[in-house]
Write a protein that holds these residues in place. Structure first.
Motif, mmCIF file in Angstrom:
data_model
loop_
_atom_site.group_PDB
_atom_site.id
_atom_site.type_symbol
_atom_site.label_atom_id
_atom_site.label_comp_id
_atom_site.label_asym_id
_atom_site.label_seq_id
_atom_site.Cartn_x
_atom_site.Cartn_y
_atom_site.Cartn_z
ATOM 1 N N PRO A 1 0.836 -1.184 0.000
ATOM 2 C CA PRO A 1 0.000 0.000 0.000
ATOM 3 C C PRO A 1 0.875 1.239 0.000
ATOM 4 O O PRO A 1 2.043 1.177 0.379
ATOM 5 C CB PRO A 1 -0.782 -0.114 1.321
ATOM 6 C CG PRO A 1 0.108 -0.923 2.202
ATOM 7 C CD PRO A 1 0.837 -1.869 1.294
ATOM 8 N N PRO A 2 0.337 2.372 -0.455
ATOM 9 C CA PRO A 2 1.114 3.607 -0.405
ATOM 10 C C PRO A 2 1.546 3.903 1.024
ATOM 11 O O PRO A 2 0.805 3.690 1.971
ATOM 12 C CB PRO A 2 0.136 4.661 -0.924
ATOM 13 C CG PRO A 2 -0.879 3.893 -1.708
ATOM 14 C CD PRO A 2 -0.995 2.561 -1.043
ATOM 15 N N ALA A 3 2.756 4.377 1.179
ATOM 16 C CA ALA A 3 3.291 4.684 2.502
ATOM 17 C C ALA A 3 3.736 6.138 2.536
ATOM 18 O O ALA A 3 3.967 6.757 1.502
ATOM 19 C CB ALA A 3 4.471 3.767 2.828
ATOM 20 N N ALA A 4 3.857 6.651 3.736
ATOM 21 C CA ALA A 4 4.354 8.011 3.894
ATOM 22 C C ALA A 4 5.771 8.096 3.336
ATOM 23 O O ALA A 4 6.584 7.207 3.538
ATOM 24 C CB ALA A 4 4.332 8.401 5.372
ATOM 25 N N LYS A 5 6.048 9.172 2.622
ATOM 26 C CA LYS A 5 7.358 9.353 2.020
ATOM 27 C C LYS A 5 7.814 10.792 2.236
ATOM 28 O O LYS A 5 7.775 11.619 1.326
ATOM 29 C CB LYS A 5 7.319 9.009 0.529
ATOM 30 C CG LYS A 5 8.699 8.972 -0.126
ATOM 31 C CD LYS A 5 8.590 8.586 -1.594
ATOM 32 C CE LYS A 5 9.979 8.541 -2.232
ATOM 33 N NZ LYS A 5 9.905 8.195 -3.672
ATOM 34 N N PRO A 6 8.261 11.101 3.446
ATOM 35 C CA PRO A 6 8.704 12.474 3.702
ATOM 36 C C PRO A 6 10.014 12.812 3.017
ATOM 37 O O PRO A 6 10.318 13.985 2.812
ATOM 38 C CB PRO A 6 8.872 12.497 5.226
ATOM 39 C CG PRO A 6 9.158 11.081 5.597
ATOM 40 C CD PRO A 6 8.377 10.237 4.636
ATOM 41 N N GLY A 7 10.818 11.796 2.687
ATOM 42 C CA GLY A 7 12.120 12.039 2.083
ATOM 43 C C GLY A 7 12.330 11.233 0.827
ATOM 44 O O GLY A 7 11.449 11.139 -0.026
ATOM 45 N N VAL A 8 13.496 10.604 0.722
ATOM 46 C CA VAL A 8 13.880 9.922 -0.511
ATOM 47 C C VAL A 8 13.368 8.494 -0.585
ATOM 48 O O VAL A 8 13.454 7.868 -1.650
ATOM 49 C CB VAL A 8 15.418 9.932 -0.655
ATOM 50 C CG1 VAL A 8 15.922 11.344 -0.827
ATOM 51 C CG2 VAL A 8 16.093 9.249 0.532
ATOM 52 N N ILE A 9 12.849 7.935 0.510
ATOM 53 C CA ILE A 9 12.329 6.572 0.500
ATOM 54 C C ILE A 9 10.982 6.543 1.209
ATOM 55 O O ILE A 9 10.722 7.363 2.093
ATOM 56 C CB ILE A 9 13.285 5.577 1.204
ATOM 57 C CG1 ILE A 9 13.542 6.013 2.650
ATOM 58 C CG2 ILE A 9 14.567 5.416 0.431
ATOM 59 C CD1 ILE A 9 14.265 4.985 3.487
ATOM 60 N N PRO A 10 10.088 5.616 0.821
ATOM 61 C CA PRO A 10 8.863 5.431 1.590
ATOM 62 C C PRO A 10 9.170 4.765 2.923
ATOM 63 O O PRO A 10 10.099 3.958 3.027
ATOM 64 C CB PRO A 10 8.011 4.521 0.692
ATOM 65 C CG PRO A 10 9.001 3.798 -0.163
ATOM 66 C CD PRO A 10 10.149 4.736 -0.361
ATOM 67 N N LEU A 11 8.401 5.102 3.938
ATOM 68 C CA LEU A 11 8.652 4.569 5.280
ATOM 69 C C LEU A 11 7.981 3.214 5.437
ATOM 70 O O LEU A 11 6.938 3.071 6.071
ATOM 71 C CB LEU A 11 8.161 5.557 6.342
ATOM 72 C CG LEU A 11 8.848 6.920 6.312
ATOM 73 C CD1 LEU A 11 8.351 7.792 7.455
ATOM 74 C CD2 LEU A 11 10.360 6.771 6.360
ATOM 75 N N ARG A 12 8.564 2.226 4.842
ATOM 76 C CA ARG A 12 8.136 0.832 4.929
ATOM 77 C C ARG A 12 9.291 -0.024 4.430
ATOM 78 O O ARG A 12 10.277 0.505 3.911
ATOM 79 C CB ARG A 12 6.884 0.583 4.075
ATOM 80 C CG ARG A 12 7.052 0.992 2.625
ATOM 81 C CD ARG A 12 5.984 0.366 1.768
ATOM 82 N NE ARG A 12 5.932 0.952 0.449
ATOM 83 C CZ ARG A 12 6.809 0.743 -0.517
ATOM 84 N NH1 ARG A 12 7.838 -0.035 -0.302
ATOM 85 N NH2 ARG A 12 6.677 1.314 -1.706
ATOM 86 N N PRO A 13 9.220 -1.347 4.604
ATOM 87 C CA PRO A 13 10.283 -2.193 4.070
ATOM 88 C C PRO A 13 10.514 -1.939 2.587
ATOM 89 O O PRO A 13 9.565 -1.832 1.806
ATOM 90 C CB PRO A 13 9.774 -3.615 4.328
ATOM 91 C CG PRO A 13 8.888 -3.471 5.533
ATOM 92 C CD PRO A 13 8.233 -2.126 5.389
ATOM 93 N N LEU A 14 11.762 -1.850 2.186
ATOM 94 C CA LEU A 14 12.135 -1.462 0.836
ATOM 95 C C LEU A 14 12.560 -2.676 0.014
ATOM 96 O O LEU A 14 13.079 -3.648 0.553
ATOM 97 C CB LEU A 14 13.293 -0.459 0.873
ATOM 98 C CG LEU A 14 13.100 0.780 1.750
ATOM 99 C CD1 LEU A 14 14.396 1.582 1.811
ATOM 100 C CD2 LEU A 14 11.961 1.638 1.231
ATOM 101 N N ASP A 15 12.350 -2.596 -1.283
ATOM 102 C CA ASP A 15 12.923 -3.606 -2.161
ATOM 103 C C ASP A 15 14.219 -3.071 -2.751
ATOM 104 O O ASP A 15 14.613 -1.925 -2.499
ATOM 105 C CB ASP A 15 11.933 -4.025 -3.256
ATOM 106 C CG ASP A 15 11.454 -2.840 -4.093
ATOM 107 O OD1 ASP A 15 12.261 -1.905 -4.329
ATOM 108 O OD2 ASP A 15 10.290 -2.839 -4.521
ATOM 109 N N MET A 16 14.887 -3.887 -3.531
ATOM 110 C CA MET A 16 16.205 -3.526 -4.031
ATOM 111 C C MET A 16 16.156 -2.274 -4.909
ATOM 112 O O MET A 16 17.008 -1.383 -4.798
ATOM 113 C CB MET A 16 16.802 -4.690 -4.821
ATOM 114 C CG MET A 16 18.181 -4.426 -5.382
ATOM 115 S SD MET A 16 18.885 -5.893 -6.183
ATOM 116 C CE MET A 16 17.686 -6.138 -7.507
ATOM 117 N N GLY A 17 15.151 -2.186 -5.775
ATOM 118 C CA GLY A 17 15.042 -1.031 -6.651
ATOM 119 C C GLY A 17 14.843 0.259 -5.885
ATOM 120 O O GLY A 17 15.388 1.310 -6.263
#
Length: 411
Positions: A97-113
């Motif tokens: 689901p869409p997550a908060a993204k105050p900066g350069v990454i969304p605040l949730r577990p990230l994938d490699m890309g």
């Protein structure tokens, strides 16, 4: 609770037994706690006079063609992110689901890309802070390397001299090894300074904040001695691995034992390298000691070694290709114009000509200016990703970034 980014280890930030990010009206023990302000009398109607209270949505018509499983009110109920879940391949498709993204990454577990994209995005968005650091460090390193190679390597017996005796050959090899070690030490020291400052810039970029070069230096400077100690300790560990597993075969002139030692040392060194690859950001951001940062890295990497190895290896391949594309053409151009071409290579004078050294250094400066922030950024974002997955760091980061009501609703 404070408003710090929450880089400290778990257990040091929460107070009064609260869970980070929990609603203020829900204590950590799970018991009821009523709000100080109650709704006015008569707000709730009886079942007979109106719809029943609760989150039950009004009946909806079946989804129309192209509307998706969510319908017109998809994402209105239940999801903490307010997103919608549509049919696979369509808008709001099943997945994250869409997550908060105050900066350069969304605040949730990230994938490699997303990790690679976050590193590149930080380089683009904060280039005024990132590029000066890497450019200055790369320039200083290459200038000192050129001077060492010019004034030390030019005195060595680089060609094949039949009159040279065994002692002269040993002295030549020893001097060349000393120069190589000196160049490597200069590069490592410059890399440590750049890594320390870039870690601070990337940590702020995660929250959507910018950082100046002077601010990054002030934040990184207190931990620099410990980071140098960490680097030296890891280098000593790898040296011991080589000494214990490979050197005995060389000393006994046993090719089989030496090859066996190489096959044993390489996987062991790789395993330790990945196991402690997150020690640097842990030391810088958590303000911890050398040994504690090694323990933190081991804990964060545990169970996901292959994933971190794959992302780190891919980053190394990408940055290696980029560096080669920049360095090798300029190196060959310098040798061709100022080093005597193939004749200079055969005579051993091409690598010590001023023009060849300068062209090669220019290529290395450009490559390191681009490659260093990419490598540092991936390491920092891997550290952030592992803490989000294991320790719920996204709650702390969201609060520090000023994201309201993050993590206070269930999905």
């Amino acid at each position: 609770m404070n408003d710090s980014p929450g880089w400290a280890t778990p257990g040091s930030s929460p107070s009064d037994g609260e869970r980070p990010g929990a609603p203020s009206d829900q204590p950590a023990s799970g018991g009821p706690k009523w709000s100080a302000e109650q709704p006015p009398p008569g707000q709730w109607s009886s079942p007979a006079s109106g719809p029943a209270p609760g989150p039950t949505p009004p009946p909806q018509a079946p989804p129309q063609q192209g509307q998706g499983w969510g319908g017109p009110h998809a994402g209105q109920y239940g999801s903490p992110y307010g997103g919608q879940y549509g049919h696979p391949g369509g808008p709001g498709q099943w997945g994250k689901p869409p997550a908060a993204k105050p900066g350069v990454i969304p605040l949730r577990p990230l994938d490699m890309g997303e990790i690679l994209d976050g590193a590149v995005t930080t380089m683009r968005a904060h280039w005024r802070s990132v590029l000066p650091i890497t450019l200055v460090v790369a320039t200083v390193v290459q200038v000192m390397s050129v001077l060492l190679q010019k004034y030390v390597m030019s005195d060595l017996v680089l060609g094949t001299d039949p009159a040279a005796n065994f002692e002269e050959a040993i002295n030549t090899l020893g001097t060349a090894a000393a120069v190589s070690i000196g160049v490597a030490f200069i590069q490592a020291l410059g890399g440590i300074v750049a890594t320390a400052m870039l870690t601070m810039i990337f940590s702020r970029a995660v929250l959507g904040n910018s950082s100046t070069v002077s601010a990054a230096w002030r934040e990184a400077r207190p931990q620099l001695p410990r980071l140098i100690g960490l680097t030296l300790l890891m280098g000593l560990g790898f040296t011991l691995i080589v000494a214990v597993l490979i050197v005995p075969g060389l000393l006994t002139e046993s090719p089989g034992l030496a090859i066996l030692g190489i096959f044993a040392a390489f996987p062991l060194a790789t395993w330790l390298w990945i196991k402690y690859s997150l020690a640097s950001p842990a030391l810088m951001l958590e303000k911890s000691t050398v040994l504690k940062s090694l323990g933190r890295s081991s804990k964060l990497v545990k169970g996901t070694w292959w994933r971190i190895f794959g992302i780190t290896l891919l980053t190394g391949v990408i940055t290696g290709i980029v560096a080669a594309i920049i360095v090798w053409p300029l190196t060959f151009l310098g040798i061709g114009l100022f080093g005597g071409g193939m004749g200079g290579l055969q005579a051993g004078t091409a690598s010590t000509a001023w023009g060849a050294l300068i062209f090669s250094a220019i290529g290395a400066i450009i490559a390191q200016t681009i490659v260093m922030p990419m490598q540092s950024g991936v390491t920092v974002l891997l550290y952030v990703d592992q803490r989000i997955r294991r320790e719920g760091l996204d709650l702390e980061l969201a609060r520090a970034a000023g994201v309201e009501n993050y993590g206070t609703t269930g999905g």
